[in-house]
Design a protein around this motif. Structure first.
Motif, PDB file in Angstrom:
ATOM      1  N   ARG A 298      -6.925  -5.205   4.158  1.00  0.00           N
ATOM      2  CA  ARG A 298      -6.413  -5.919   3.044  1.00  0.00           C
ATOM      3  C   ARG A 298      -7.074  -5.368   1.599  1.00  0.00           C
ATOM      4  O   ARG A 298      -6.717  -5.378   0.746  1.00  0.00           O
ATOM      5  N   VAL A 303      -4.973  -6.344  -1.466  1.00  0.00           N
ATOM      6  CA  VAL A 303      -4.352  -7.496  -1.382  1.00  0.00           C
ATOM      7  C   VAL A 303      -5.389  -8.633  -1.578  1.00  0.00           C
ATOM      8  O   VAL A 303      -4.788  -9.589  -2.060  1.00  0.00           O
ATOM      9  N   THR A 335       1.116  -4.879   7.312  1.00  0.00           N
ATOM     10  CA  THR A 335       0.196  -5.878   7.546  1.00  0.00           C
ATOM     11  C   THR A 335       0.530  -6.460   8.870  1.00  0.00           C
ATOM     12  O   THR A 335       1.494  -6.325   9.557  1.00  0.00           O
ATOM     13  N   GLU A 340       5.101 -13.556   6.926  1.00  0.00           N
ATOM     14  CA  GLU A 340       4.749 -13.849   5.549  1.00  0.00           C
ATOM     15  C   GLU A 340       4.512 -12.763   4.484  1.00  0.00           C
ATOM     16  O   GLU A 340       4.796 -13.009   3.461  1.00  0.00           O
ATOM     17  N   GLU A 341       4.216 -11.776   4.962  1.00  0.00           N
ATOM     18  CA  GLU A 341       3.817 -10.686   4.137  1.00  0.00           C
ATOM     19  C   GLU A 341       4.757  -9.196   4.237  1.00  0.00           C
ATOM     20  O   GLU A 341       4.402  -8.497   3.567  1.00  0.00           O
TER      21      GLU A 341
ATOM     22  N   ASN B 216       9.835 -13.706  -1.649  1.00  0.00           N
ATOM     23  CA  ASN B 216       8.763 -13.668  -1.099  1.00  0.00           C
ATOM     24  C   ASN B 216       7.803 -12.953  -1.823  1.00  0.00           C
ATOM     25  O   ASN B 216       7.536 -11.953  -1.658  1.00  0.00           O
ATOM     26  N   ASN B 218       4.339 -12.891  -1.665  1.00  0.00           N
ATOM     27  CA  ASN B 218       3.629 -11.963  -0.988  1.00  0.00           C
ATOM     28  C   ASN B 218       3.853 -10.662  -0.630  1.00  0.00           C
ATOM     29  O   ASN B 218       3.409  -9.714  -0.641  1.00  0.00           O
ATOM     30  N   ALA B 219       5.110 -10.675   0.091  1.00  0.00           N
ATOM     31  CA  ALA B 219       5.482  -9.446   0.521  1.00  0.00           C
ATOM     32  C   ALA B 219       5.926  -8.583  -0.520  1.00  0.00           C
ATOM     33  O   ALA B 219       5.873  -7.394  -0.570  1.00  0.00           O
ATOM     34  N   ILE B 222       2.712  -7.020  -1.968  1.00  0.00           N
ATOM     35  CA  ILE B 222       2.063  -6.020  -1.220  1.00  0.00           C
ATOM     36  C   ILE B 222       3.181  -5.031  -0.845  1.00  0.00           C
ATOM     37  O   ILE B 222       2.556  -3.466  -0.650  1.00  0.00           O
TER      38      ILE B 222
END
Ligand SMILES: Nc1ncnc2c1ncn2[C@@H]1O[C@H](COP(=O)(O)OP(=O)(O)OP(=O)(O)O)[C@@H](O)[C@H]1O
Ligand SMILES: [Mg+2]
Lengths: 495, 344
Positions: A298, A303, A335, A340-341, B216, B218-219, B222
């Motif tokens: 990360r 991140v 990830t 969530e990511e 989203n 966060n996504a 990234i």
């Protein structure tokens, strides 16, 4: 004696039949293994037992009595506990609050008995060797592996007699897995009944008493574990033989270093990590839960902040990175937390696929080249073989867990990364698809990509890495070359 | 055998399309109902005078509501949108009617419009900067800028004009308001703004980013999307759209007013939310806002014609928002289907 019985359960979603008349029997004091490809319908079936979904037809019996769970609460009241494939913890609540979320213990005057919550939680945390976590830690700060253990504890605390584990080990390292398996065996001895779903067939073979194989929504085979072996399971799951677990592909590792990490410090606990990856090399990274592997990944990708040291991307040194900068330099990052990511869960598959590639499809006036986008979308869905009825409309959260993971992989592979960081890429993915993912990674490497492959599964690390580095307590303790690979050696540095 | 299979597939595709239409535009049905209600029960509703009136009212709402849609797509708030109207109105009015430039109508008009757009930009930049850099909640920031803006406009009008409004705006500017034979000018302006917003949202990278960030963050981060820049741009766009609205409204009223838009906020949010842009971000768009605006405008117009009091209008509008929010919530559950239910 049978504790739970399913008879001819059918279920469809928007006209697509997912379960074609499932009948199944769970006996007292046994562990029942359930295996099948991604999208075969395992989770759907368990959701029906757990009252999350209602079947279209068919019936269920609990200790001989008809059983209709209208909601998860009914299932809980009937002594059925459920560890979901997708973690269902609240990241803003504490560990103790999450564990007791569906029923806080009551003390005097009907007030919540905080002391009891804290002490029981503490006890469980200790029993499962979850260190550095207190009952009042908030879930959001914890790594995925710990979250998964908390999810498991949450089910165990309820003291239910039927436990359903839907891929509980995807984020666990061997040590936690062993602890979990020991517990499962104890529970079985004590007369509890357990359904265990996993894509790690060795675990299923080792744990269970009987195994059911699900293919495309039908039970195609079942029998006592003694009659099964890995190859036959795979044959029944996919309908053909898969001989090889790891693809073989000739590739050369060039001398140029594509990527380097220098004295990296991050996440307060990771200190002075150094490694480099050459073009065409797959560097495996092993470590126990909490060793700091994901934290390193990360920080590299920007991140989380880099607290010290630097990363060198294609010869250029950076003390601070952002995902944007990394992607511009040909990097990609899968990830470990796809919900969530990784994905936009309520959005269609295509929108998710397009998230990264759109940056390369900007034409005049900032317009997106939609024809090219559609073409790449199709190509990727094929390349990673996502099982989806209509990628334009079907949302990511309606895909099976493994297929969601494939979407994440597709979304990144489409940019043809030259430096690829993958954190647990095969989590929840079936045997056939795992093979495809390994093949994709190897092919990228053979075309000159440098890959950092983080995994808790030592087998797969040894299977496709050229070199493995081991992390322990925030330090990189050892780098091991391919000829020296052995699980004992790697494990000895990790513990 | 093949035939029937084909047929059932067709039905399935149609059902799927219908489902999507309802999911994307839950408002269509209600628009239809109020329109029918207007035609059947409201006197003078269908007269050409009233239709023209409706059209202009729609323009007045649509532009700023399109701007507000950007904010709503990120689940944010911009209370200051209406302050952009009054501040730009008084400053633009001052340039066009009182400054030395007033002697040259065309020049004054250009300068006035530029000033008004700059005000919108300024509001957007301040709001966006505070939200993105200072990490302040948009509700607080825009409440502050709203208060400051409104106070400034009132103060400026009192001190410089000596009253709340000032006329004497140059002729070329008034054309933008659509008086007399220039009726179509504001209609065209609002259509252009509408299509611009739609183009941004559906066709450009920025639009994709807005939806991603709204769904989203966060996504999105990234995935290399510049989340901060995207949010910043949303506020700037909202400010600019509001400024355009300020221009059209000022011209319509033929006066710069310090009270311009003071009662509009409710209508703007209603149009956006009732239209079907999700209050939790990520879903919706300006097509929905167009339908929402049509709904609100017809509703207001019809009730005005029938002669009900403003409390009743408020009541109905409030209920409509409530209903829309409930529908939004239900749709969200439908979108999240099974898996999300586990977490809730
Ligand atoms: N809410 C839903 N709407 C539409 N389709 C759904 C929904 N839930 C599940 N499906 C479909 O049902 C099929 C079975 O999904 P399920 O999650 O049961 O698979 P699984 O066997 O658990 O797979 P995995 O190993 O990947 O977890 C999939 O094709 C999935 O797309
Ligand atoms: Mg599943």
């Amino acid at each position: 004696m049978s504790v739970l019985q399913l008879k001819d359960i059918k279920k469809s979603f928007f006209g697509v039949q997912v379960l074609h008349g499932i009948s199944l029997e769970l006996k007292e004091g046994e562990i029942l293994g359930l295996v099948g490809e991604n999208g075969a319908g395992k989770s759907t079936m368990m959701n029906i037992i757990g009252g999350v979904l209602q079947p279209d037809s068919g019936s269920m019996f609990l200790r001989g009595e008809e059983y209709h769970p209208e909601s998860p609460q009914v299932a809980t009241d009937n002594g059925i506990s459920f560890i979901h494939q997708e973690l269902s913890l609240f990241s803003n609540l504490t560990v103790a609050e999450n564990i007791y979320i569906d029923g806080y213990p009551k003390g005097k005057l009907g007030m919540i008995d905080k002391k009891k919550m804290a002490s029981t939680t503490e006890e469980y945390l200790k029993r499962y060797h979850i260190e550095n976590v207190s009952p009042s830690t908030s879930i959001g700060q914890l790594p995925m592996g710990t979250r998964q253990m908390i999810e498991i504890i949450k089910a165990l605390v309820k003291n239910s007699h039927i436990l359903i584990f839907d891929e509980p080990t995807t984020s666990l390292s061997n040590r936690e897995k062993e602890l979990l398996f020991k517990t499962l065996n104890e529970l079985r001895e004590a007369g509890y009944s357990i359904i265990y779903i996993s894509h790690i067939l060795e675990d299923v073979l080792m744990l269970s008493n009987r195994i059911y194989v699900l293919r495309d929504g039908s039970i195609v085979a079942d029998g006592p574990t003694e009659e099964w072996d890995r190859d036959r399971l795979i044959h029944e799951m996919v309908g053909r033989d898969i001989k090889q677990v790891y693809p073989t592909l000739e590739k050369t590792i060039e001398n140029d270093v594509a990527f380097e990490v220098k004295d990296l410090c991050c996440a307060d606990s990771v200190k002075d990590v150094n490694f480099s990856i050459r073009k065409g090399e797959i560097l495996g990274m092993f470590g126990l839960m909490g060793a700091g592997r994901s934290e390193v990944a990360r920080a590299i990708f920007g991140v989380d902040p880099i607290q010290g040291g630097s990363v060198v991307i294609k010869g250029k040194e950076y003390h601070k990175t952002t995902p944007d900068l990394c992607i511009n330099n040909g990097m990609a990052f899968i990830t470990e937390n796809r919900r969530e990511e990784g994905l936009m869960m309520p959005k269609p598959v295509n929108d998710n696929m397009a998230m990264v590639m759109d940056r390369n499809l900007v034409r005049k006036l900032g317009m997106i080249d939609r024809a090219k986008e559609a073409e790449l979308n199709d190509k990727m869905i094929h390349a990673v073989s996502v099982k989806v009825t209509n990628p334009k409309t079907q949302t990511a959260n309606s895909l099976s867990g493994g297929n969601q993971q494939k979407v994440v992989i597709g979304k990144w592979i489409v940019t043809k990364p030259e430096i690829f960081i993958v954190d647990e890429p095969t989590r929840g993915v079936d045997v056939g698809a795992k093979y495809e993912i390994y093949k994709l990674l190897l092919r990228l490497a053979s075309e000159g990509a440098a890959i950092l492959f983080i995994s808790s599964e030592m087998e797969e690390l040894m299977g496709i890495s050229d070199r493995i580095v081991v992390m322990k307590d925030g330090h990189l303790v050892k780098s091991i070359d391919k000829p020296d690979f052995s699980s004992e050696l790697i494990g000895s540095y990790a513990i | 055998m093949e035939r029937t299979e084909n047929k059932s597939l067709k039905i399935r595709v149609m059902l799927d399309k219908g489902r999507r239409l309802v999911m994307d535009y839950p408002i269509i049905f209600f628009v239809f109902v109020v329109f029918l209600f207007g035609i059947l029960f409201v006197p003078y509703f269908t007269t050409s005078y009233n239709m023209k009136n409706l059209c202009l009212q729609l323009c007045d709402l649509l532009i700023i509501a399109c701007g507000y849609t950007f904010i709503e797509l990120n689940a944010g708030t911009d209370l200051s949108a209406t302050s952009v109207l009054c501040v730009s109105s008084v400053l633009g009015g001052w340039i066009m009617a009182l400054s030395p430039l007033a002697a040259y109508p065309v020049l004054a008009t250009i300068a006035g419009i530029a000033t008004m757009l700059l005000i919108g930009l300024l509001f957007g930049v301040i709001n966006g900067f505070s939200v993105v850099r200072l990490k302040m909640p948009s509700f607080i920031v825009t409440m502050a800028t709203m208060l400051v803006g409104q106070a400034f406009a009132t103060w400026f009008a009192q001190v410089v004009f000596g009253k709340n409004s000032i006329g004497g705006l140059p002729q070329p500017f008034l054309v933008l308001g659509g008086s007399g034979k220039y009726f179509l000018v504001p209609v065209v302006i609002s259509l252009v703004m509408f299509f611009l917003a739609d183009f941004i949202l559906r066709r450009t990278k920025l639009g994709r980013d807005i939806y991603c960030v709204g769904t989203n963050p966060n996504a999105s981060y990234i995935s290399g999307i510049n989340v901060k820049r995207t949010v910043f741009i949303m506020f700037v766009l909202c400010g600019l759209f509001a400024a355009v609205e300020g221009i059209v409204l000022t011209a319509r009223n033929m006066a710069a007013m310090s009270t311009l838009g003071s009662t509009m906020f409710l209508n703007i949010v209603s149009a956006v939310v009732v239209g079907g842009t999700s209050v939790s971000g990520g879903f919706g768009g300006v097509k929905q806002t167009l339908l929402g605006s049509v709904f609100i405008v017809i509703l207001n117009n019809a009730m005005n014609l029938v002669g009900v009091e403003w409390q009743t209008i408020m009541l109905v509008q409030g209920l409509a928002i409530l209903l829309a929010t409930i529908i939004d919530f239900m749709l969200k559950r439908a979108r999240y289907t099974t898996r999300r239910r586990l977490a809730e």
